[in-house]
Write a protein that holds these residues in place. Structure first.
Motif, PDB file in Angstrom:
ATOM      1  N   VAL A 273      -2.273  -6.960   3.834  1.00 25.52           N
ATOM      2  CA  VAL A 273      -0.901  -6.917   4.312  1.00 25.52           C
ATOM      3  C   VAL A 273       0.007  -6.728   3.109  1.00 25.52           C
ATOM      4  O   VAL A 273      -0.089  -7.469   2.130  1.00 25.52           O
ATOM      5  N   LEU A 274       0.885  -5.738   3.167  1.00 32.77           N
ATOM      6  CA  LEU A 274       1.783  -5.420   2.063  1.00 32.77           C
ATOM      7  C   LEU A 274       3.184  -5.921   2.348  1.00 32.77           C
ATOM      8  O   LEU A 274       3.656  -5.871   3.486  1.00 32.77           O
ATOM      9  N   ALA A 275       3.860  -6.380   1.298  1.00 28.16           N
ATOM     10  CA  ALA A 275       5.224  -6.903   1.426  1.00 28.16           C
ATOM     11  C   ALA A 275       6.231  -5.765   1.370  1.00 28.16           C
ATOM     12  O   ALA A 275       7.062  -5.669   0.468  1.00 28.16           O
ATOM     13  N   GLY A 276       6.163  -4.879   2.342  1.00 26.73           N
ATOM     14  CA  GLY A 276       7.087  -3.753   2.413  1.00 26.73           C
ATOM     15  C   GLY A 276       6.659  -2.802   3.504  1.00 26.73           C
ATOM     16  O   GLY A 276       5.459  -2.693   3.812  1.00 26.73           O
ATOM     17  N   GLY A 277       7.618  -2.135   4.101  1.00 30.01           N
ATOM     18  CA  GLY A 277       7.325  -1.187   5.162  1.00 30.01           C
ATOM     19  C   GLY A 277       8.330  -0.056   5.153  1.00 30.01           C
ATOM     20  O   GLY A 277       8.587   0.563   4.112  1.00 30.01           O
ATOM     21  N   HIS A 278       8.937   0.211   6.327  1.00 33.15           N
ATOM     22  CA  HIS A 278       9.950   1.265   6.396  1.00 33.15           C
ATOM     23  C   HIS A 278      11.090   1.005   5.417  1.00 33.15           C
ATOM     24  O   HIS A 278      11.704   1.945   4.905  1.00 33.15           O
ATOM     25  N   ASN A 279      11.370  -0.266   5.154  1.00 32.17           N
ATOM     26  CA  ASN A 279      12.513  -0.604   4.300  1.00 32.17           C
ATOM     27  C   ASN A 279      12.364  -0.100   2.870  1.00 32.17           C
ATOM     28  O   ASN A 279      13.351   0.101   2.170  1.00 32.17           O
ATOM     29  N   ILE A 280      11.146   0.117   2.394  1.00 35.39           N
ATOM     30  CA  ILE A 280      10.963   0.621   1.035  1.00 35.39           C
ATOM     31  C   ILE A 280      10.374   2.035   1.031  1.00 35.39           C
ATOM     32  O   ILE A 280      10.009   2.558  -0.024  1.00 35.39           O
ATOM     33  N   GLY A 281      10.262   2.649   2.214  1.00 38.83           N
ATOM     34  CA  GLY A 281       9.793   4.036   2.278  1.00 38.83           C
ATOM     35  C   GLY A 281       8.316   4.213   2.516  1.00 38.83           C
ATOM     36  O   GLY A 281       7.815   5.336   2.411  1.00 38.83           O
ATOM     37  N   LEU A 282       7.592   3.143   2.869  1.00 36.06           N
ATOM     38  CA  LEU A 282       6.167   3.291   3.157  1.00 36.06           C
ATOM     39  C   LEU A 282       5.975   3.930   4.530  1.00 36.06           C
ATOM     40  O   LEU A 282       6.746   3.680   5.453  1.00 36.06           O
ATOM     41  N   GLU A 283       4.915   4.732   4.653  1.00 34.41           N
ATOM     42  CA  GLU A 283       4.590   5.382   5.909  1.00 34.41           C
ATOM     43  C   GLU A 283       3.078   5.538   5.999  1.00 34.41           C
ATOM     44  O   GLU A 283       2.375   5.500   4.975  1.00 34.41           O
TER      45      GLU A 283
END
Length: 348
Positions: A273-283
């Protein structure tokens, strides 16, 4: 409203021209890369490409396919031959072995393949993650869709049973039932990013909520028993999306928030599980390099204490396959050491 994203099965191959390659240098051939390889059952595109490339996640840049193959990407089957052209480099498909073990090259594929096409990554490792709720990111407040009772005042419900719910959206005929789990915490800032959602069951509305009466639903599939108070969300259809591996924006960096399943360390084929998603640009499709901060050491050899920074330790690569607003799930594709909470995840 709980936000969710469903990412379906990954296409077996995508042409280099179908995505924008953001790499500044050509993909490099692996040491002792073979001229050909015969595809076997259980292979993945990542694994096959690793035989030919030093960076196997860059396979979309080197597969040479025509427009028909792009429109129908389920192309690579056990028994087919992958052929390397070292001028490029590029990879293409040969149909079969000809007389005297020569290779007959063809951009076509078997007209009636007997086997299932191979996938981009080991699908069995992430299959359940693609079709079940994983994360709730909003506060658990009153007024959310909720199971309020079970038929005949029973305590538990399973497949085929009738349950009752309230606050359901009238346009949603099917609902996933979940139970809020442990919080997902940013290991750097220590803020709660969301909560793991424990999937319980799926139910179909048989009588909608109206005239002050609760909605009636029939449980059509249950992974575990339903209890009063379980939350619900509209069931979304899984979509078939091509998610070829590619690099995120340079400078993107986050951290491993946890190893899925409550274990202390992860390795190859572990879900993190990563501490980031759409909010940091991950897709979906992003490939991240995992590393551990090197810290510092005190050197006293020259008669005085010196604090010297140590380089980070590379750990491997992770493939992002599902993203939420502030959380993402990734599969560890390569690992040369244990992956732990707090490790770095950044653009390779």
């Amino acid at each position: 409203m709980l936000k969710r994203t469903l990412v379906g099965l990954f296409c077996a191959a995508v042409a280099a021209s179908s995505i924008a390659a953001d790499e500044s240098t050509p993909a490099q051939l692996a040491d002792n890369a073979p001229d050909t390889y015969v595809v076997k059952r259980g292979d993945t595109l990542w694994g096959i490409s690793g035989m030919f490339l030093k960076q196997p996640w860059r396979w979309p840049e080197v597969w040479r396919m025509n427009q028909e193959q792009i429109r129908n990407p389920h192309l690579i089957y056990p028994g087919q031959i992958v052929v390397l052209d070292r001028n490029g480099p590029t990879l293409s498909l040969g149909r079969n072995l000809g007389p005297n073990n020569t290779i007959k090259l063809s951009p076509q594929v078997y007209s009636t393949p007997a086997n299932s096409p191979i996938t981009s990554v080991p699908l069995d490792a992430i299959r359940s993650f693609l079709v079940e709720p994983l994360v709730t990111e909003d506060e658990d407040l009153p007024g959310q869709p909720t199971v309020i009772a079970i038929q005949e005042e029973r305590v538990l419900a399973g497949t085929g049973d009738i349950i009752y719910g309230q606050n359901l959206l009238p346009e949603s005929p099917a609902w996933d039932i979940y139970r809020r789990g442990k919080p997902i915490v940013d290991p750097v800032g220590q803020q709660v990013l969301g909560y793991e959602a424990q999937f319980v069951a799926t139910a179909q509305v048989s009588q909608p909520e109206r005239d002050g009466k609760a909605a009636e639903l029939k449980v059509i599939a249950a992974k575990q028993e339903i209890i009063s108070g379980d939350r619900m969300m509209p069931a979304a259809k899984s979509e078939l999306l091509a998610a070829p591996p590619h690099s995120p924006a340079k400078g993107l960096q986050t951290a491993v928030a946890s190893i899925y399943g409550g274990v202390g360390v992860g390795g190859r084929n572990s879900v993190i599980v990563l501490a980031g998603g759409h909010n940091i640009g991950l897709e979906p499709g992003h490939v991240l390099a995992l590393s551990r901060a090197g810290g510092t050491t005190i050197y006293r050899g020259d008669g005085r204490a010196q604090e010297i920074a140590l380089p980070d330790t590379p750990l491997g690569l992770a493939y992002v396959f599902r993203t939420f607003n502030r959380v993402s799930y990734a599969l560890v594709m390569e690992a040369n050491g244990p992956v732990r909470t707090g490790d770095k995840a950044a653009a390779p």
